[in-house]
Design a protein around this motif. Sequence first.
Motif, PDB file in Angstrom:
ATOM      1  N   GLU A 196      57.924 -14.110  12.283  1.00  0.00           N
ATOM      2  CA  GLU A 196      57.123 -12.325  11.744  1.00  0.00           C
ATOM      3  C   GLU A 196      58.655 -11.827  12.829  1.00  0.00           C
ATOM      4  OE1 GLU A 196      52.841 -12.122  13.233  1.00  0.00           O
ATOM      5  OE2 GLU A 196      53.576 -13.237  14.244  1.00  0.00           O
ATOM      6  N   LEU A 197      58.562 -11.015  11.511  1.00  0.00           N
ATOM      7  CA  LEU A 197      59.678  -9.924  11.935  1.00  0.00           C
ATOM      8  C   LEU A 197      59.150  -8.943  12.549  1.00  0.00           C
ATOM      9  CD1 LEU A 197      62.567  -8.421  11.616  1.00  0.00           C
ATOM     10  CD2 LEU A 197      61.984  -7.944   9.520  1.00  0.00           C
ATOM     11  N   LEU A 198      59.656  -8.316  13.593  1.00  0.00           N
ATOM     12  CA  LEU A 198      58.926  -7.116  14.267  1.00  0.00           C
ATOM     13  C   LEU A 198      60.129  -5.646  14.121  1.00  0.00           C
ATOM     14  CD1 LEU A 198      58.194  -8.927  17.452  1.00  0.00           C
ATOM     15  CD2 LEU A 198      56.981  -8.507  15.225  1.00  0.00           C
ATOM     16  N   LEU A 199      59.448  -4.777  13.712  1.00  0.00           N
ATOM     17  CA  LEU A 199      60.066  -3.153  13.672  1.00  0.00           C
ATOM     18  C   LEU A 199      59.917  -2.154  14.548  1.00  0.00           C
ATOM     19  CD1 LEU A 199      60.419  -3.775   9.975  1.00  0.00           C
ATOM     20  CD2 LEU A 199      62.076  -4.034  11.051  1.00  0.00           C
ATOM     21  N   TYR A 200      60.826  -1.745  15.438  1.00  0.00           N
ATOM     22  CA  TYR A 200      60.286  -0.566  15.640  1.00  0.00           C
ATOM     23  C   TYR A 200      61.334   0.717  15.991  1.00  0.00           C
ATOM     24  CZ  TYR A 200      59.655  -5.099  19.540  1.00  0.00           C
ATOM     25  OH  TYR A 200      59.267  -6.017  19.802  1.00  0.00           O
ATOM     26  N   ARG A 201      60.150   1.563  15.591  1.00  0.00           N
ATOM     27  CA  ARG A 201      60.873   2.412  15.611  1.00  0.00           C
ATOM     28  C   ARG A 201      62.592   3.080  16.652  1.00  0.00           C
ATOM     29  NH1 ARG A 201      55.736   4.429  14.129  1.00  0.00           N
ATOM     30  NH2 ARG A 201      55.369   5.273  11.988  1.00  0.00           N
ATOM     31  N   ASP A 202      61.565   2.819  18.402  1.00  0.00           N
ATOM     32  CA  ASP A 202      62.659   3.230  18.990  1.00  0.00           C
ATOM     33  C   ASP A 202      63.155   2.262  19.684  1.00  0.00           C
ATOM     34  OD1 ASP A 202      63.044   4.061  21.858  1.00  0.00           O
ATOM     35  OD2 ASP A 202      64.186   5.663  20.889  1.00  0.00           O
ATOM     36  N   ALA A 203      64.064   1.979  20.575  1.00  0.00           N
ATOM     37  CA  ALA A 203      64.463   0.410  21.024  1.00  0.00           C
ATOM     38  C   ALA A 203      63.746   0.418  22.165  1.00  0.00           C
ATOM     39  CB  ALA A 203      65.651   0.686  21.514  1.00  0.00           C
ATOM     40  N   ARG A 204      63.052   1.433  23.292  1.00  0.00           N
ATOM     41  CA  ARG A 204      62.496   1.536  24.209  1.00  0.00           C
ATOM     42  C   ARG A 204      61.230   1.490  24.165  1.00  0.00           C
ATOM     43  NH1 ARG A 204      65.366   7.628  24.682  1.00  0.00           N
ATOM     44  NH2 ARG A 204      64.294   7.506  22.904  1.00  0.00           N
ATOM     45  N   ASP A 205      60.095   1.398  22.805  1.00  0.00           N
ATOM     46  CA  ASP A 205      58.835   1.230  22.399  1.00  0.00           C
ATOM     47  C   ASP A 205      58.462  -0.625  22.697  1.00  0.00           C
ATOM     48  OD1 ASP A 205      59.560   3.496  21.470  1.00  0.00           O
ATOM     49  OD2 ASP A 205      59.458   2.761  19.251  1.00  0.00           O
ATOM     50  N   PRO A 206      57.477  -0.184  23.453  1.00  0.00           N
ATOM     51  CA  PRO A 206      57.116  -1.627  24.116  1.00  0.00           C
ATOM     52  C   PRO A 206      55.873  -2.401  23.196  1.00  0.00           C
ATOM     53  CG  PRO A 206      55.421   0.225  24.606  1.00  0.00           C
ATOM     54  CD  PRO A 206      57.170   0.445  24.375  1.00  0.00           C
ATOM     55  N   GLU A 207      55.687  -1.563  21.951  1.00  0.00           N
ATOM     56  CA  GLU A 207      55.161  -2.649  20.443  1.00  0.00           C
ATOM     57  C   GLU A 207      56.057  -2.115  19.688  1.00  0.00           C
ATOM     58  OE1 GLU A 207      53.226  -5.301  21.075  1.00  0.00           O
ATOM     59  OE2 GLU A 207      53.011  -4.611  23.217  1.00  0.00           O
ATOM     60  N   PRO A 208      56.286  -2.997  18.735  1.00  0.00           N
ATOM     61  CA  PRO A 208      56.418  -2.785  16.807  1.00  0.00           C
ATOM     62  C   PRO A 208      55.564  -1.987  16.498  1.00  0.00           C
ATOM     63  CG  PRO A 208      55.372  -4.975  17.084  1.00  0.00           C
ATOM     64  CD  PRO A 208      55.743  -4.401  18.794  1.00  0.00           C
ATOM     65  N   TRP A 209      56.108  -0.933  15.684  1.00  0.00           N
ATOM     66  CA  TRP A 209      55.067   0.483  15.219  1.00  0.00           C
ATOM     67  C   TRP A 209      55.107  -0.940  13.529  1.00  0.00           C
ATOM     68  CZ3 TRP A 209      56.991   2.233  10.295  1.00  0.00           C
ATOM     69  CH2 TRP A 209      57.598   1.535   9.423  1.00  0.00           C
ATOM     70  N   MET A 210      55.315  -1.703  13.112  1.00  0.00           N
ATOM     71  CA  MET A 210      55.455  -2.607  11.700  1.00  0.00           C
ATOM     72  C   MET A 210      55.428  -4.233  12.678  1.00  0.00           C
ATOM     73  SD  MET A 210      56.085  -1.966   7.774  1.00  0.00           S
ATOM     74  CE  MET A 210      54.870  -0.256   7.791  1.00  0.00           C
ATOM     75  N   THR A 211      54.810  -5.280  11.813  1.00  0.00           N
ATOM     76  CA  THR A 211      55.652  -6.173  11.616  1.00  0.00           C
ATOM     77  C   THR A 211      55.270  -7.610  10.118  1.00  0.00           C
ATOM     78  OG1 THR A 211      54.223  -7.209  14.064  1.00  0.00           O
ATOM     79  CG2 THR A 211      55.216  -8.463  12.056  1.00  0.00           C
ATOM     80  N   VAL A 212      55.856  -8.546   9.845  1.00  0.00           N
ATOM     81  CA  VAL A 212      56.270  -8.513   8.766  1.00  0.00           C
ATOM     82  C   VAL A 212      56.084  -9.826   8.394  1.00  0.00           C
ATOM     83  CG1 VAL A 212      57.924  -8.475   6.377  1.00  0.00           C
ATOM     84  CG2 VAL A 212      57.610  -6.270   8.211  1.00  0.00           C
ATOM     85  N   ALA A 213      54.993 -10.626   8.878  1.00  0.00           N
ATOM     86  CA  ALA A 213      54.955 -11.858   8.253  1.00  0.00           C
ATOM     87  C   ALA A 213      55.180 -12.367   7.694  1.00  0.00           C
ATOM     88  CB  ALA A 213      53.423 -12.290   8.658  1.00  0.00           C
ATOM     89  N   LEU A 214      57.204 -13.451   7.049  1.00  0.00           N
ATOM     90  CA  LEU A 214      56.989 -14.191   6.378  1.00  0.00           C
ATOM     91  C   LEU A 214      56.685 -15.481   5.680  1.00  0.00           C
ATOM     92  CD1 LEU A 214      61.127 -13.639   7.556  1.00  0.00           C
ATOM     93  CD2 LEU A 214      59.271 -12.098   6.651  1.00  0.00           C
ATOM     94  N   ASP A 215      56.347 -15.368   4.566  1.00  0.00           N
ATOM     95  CA  ASP A 215      55.423 -16.614   4.163  1.00  0.00           C
ATOM     96  C   ASP A 215      56.458 -17.280   3.696  1.00  0.00           C
ATOM     97  OD1 ASP A 215      53.955 -17.959   2.187  1.00  0.00           O
ATOM     98  OD2 ASP A 215      52.939 -16.270   0.716  1.00  0.00           O
ATOM     99  N   PRO A 216      56.445 -18.576   3.811  1.00  0.00           N
ATOM    100  CA  PRO A 216      57.407 -19.728   4.048  1.00  0.00           C
ATOM    101  C   PRO A 216      57.386 -19.913   2.194  1.00  0.00           C
ATOM    102  CG  PRO A 216      55.252 -20.322   5.105  1.00  0.00           C
ATOM    103  CD  PRO A 216      55.463 -19.022   4.477  1.00  0.00           C
TER     104      PRO A 216
END
Length: 297
Positions: free
Chosen positions: A56-76
């Motif tokens: 899963e790719l975790l995307l954060y708007r800001d590096a200080r954010d504790p949780e990602p604002w979006m998660t991209v699950a990579l289908d094998p």
Amino acid sequence: MTEGTGIVRQTKDAVHCAPAGGDVRASPGFPLPLGVRDCCDGFNFALFSRNAQLVELLLYRDARDPEPWMTVALDPSTHRTGDVWHVLVSGIAWGQAYAYRVHGPQAPEQGHRFDPRLALLDPHALAVAGAGRCLLVDRRFDWEGDRRPRRPWSETVIYETHVRGLTIHPSANSGHPGTFLGLIEKIPYLQEMGVTAVELMPIQEFDQRSNPRRDPASGEPLANYWGYDTVAFFAPKEGYSTRSAPGCQLDELKTMVKALHRAGIEVILDVVFNHTAEGNENGPTLSFRGIDNVIYY
């Protein structure tokens, strides 16, 4: 793709999201090069993991954010080529942050130490913020035709130094104490001594808080000063920059190298590949161990 504030729908060859504040698309992308590259109106992410079952790719708007604002699950079936997981994401920008979650067996007896609860650093990240998030940074830089001096070894005089230690003390009279830019200010001093090459102790990202010892007099925690337990081998140390902007350590390192070369001084990097900040099997899981321990270690 999942996220907390947008609308998600699956299309034939891509995942499309309309999160608050922008439009984000993810398509299969490319397996090479590893790490992140800006291309095709987006960012291509590629991560090696032979034994992972899901990435899963975790995307954060800001590096200080504790949780990602979006998660991209990579289908094998669509986001994996051989041992490389990959995805092309558009609608994100320089300065934003990312990390990975990697799912797989937790079987230490077989060398597998996957833990999908953890956010992991990209081994090929070019910049790290707070030793916990990877940054999307523009690798473009105007080298102005820079070339290393290529002085013969028989004429080489090497000065080994520590980027922080060289200028951090007030006696150095540096305008940028303890930084890559501070080292530039010492070029006349190096030339006066006849130095033709500087050998820099590790400048790759490391965790200054990893030292378990305390000052015997004050009881205060001691910092990891030397940096011989690397977190990310391609990321210059954030603490050696002026921190004027997210990821500025990359440009400031390049500025330092260009200035030294102009002064006829070569740059040698001390890089230690035989151990990392994850230590032995009892150490923390920051990157390599959680991505594919049996391969990396």
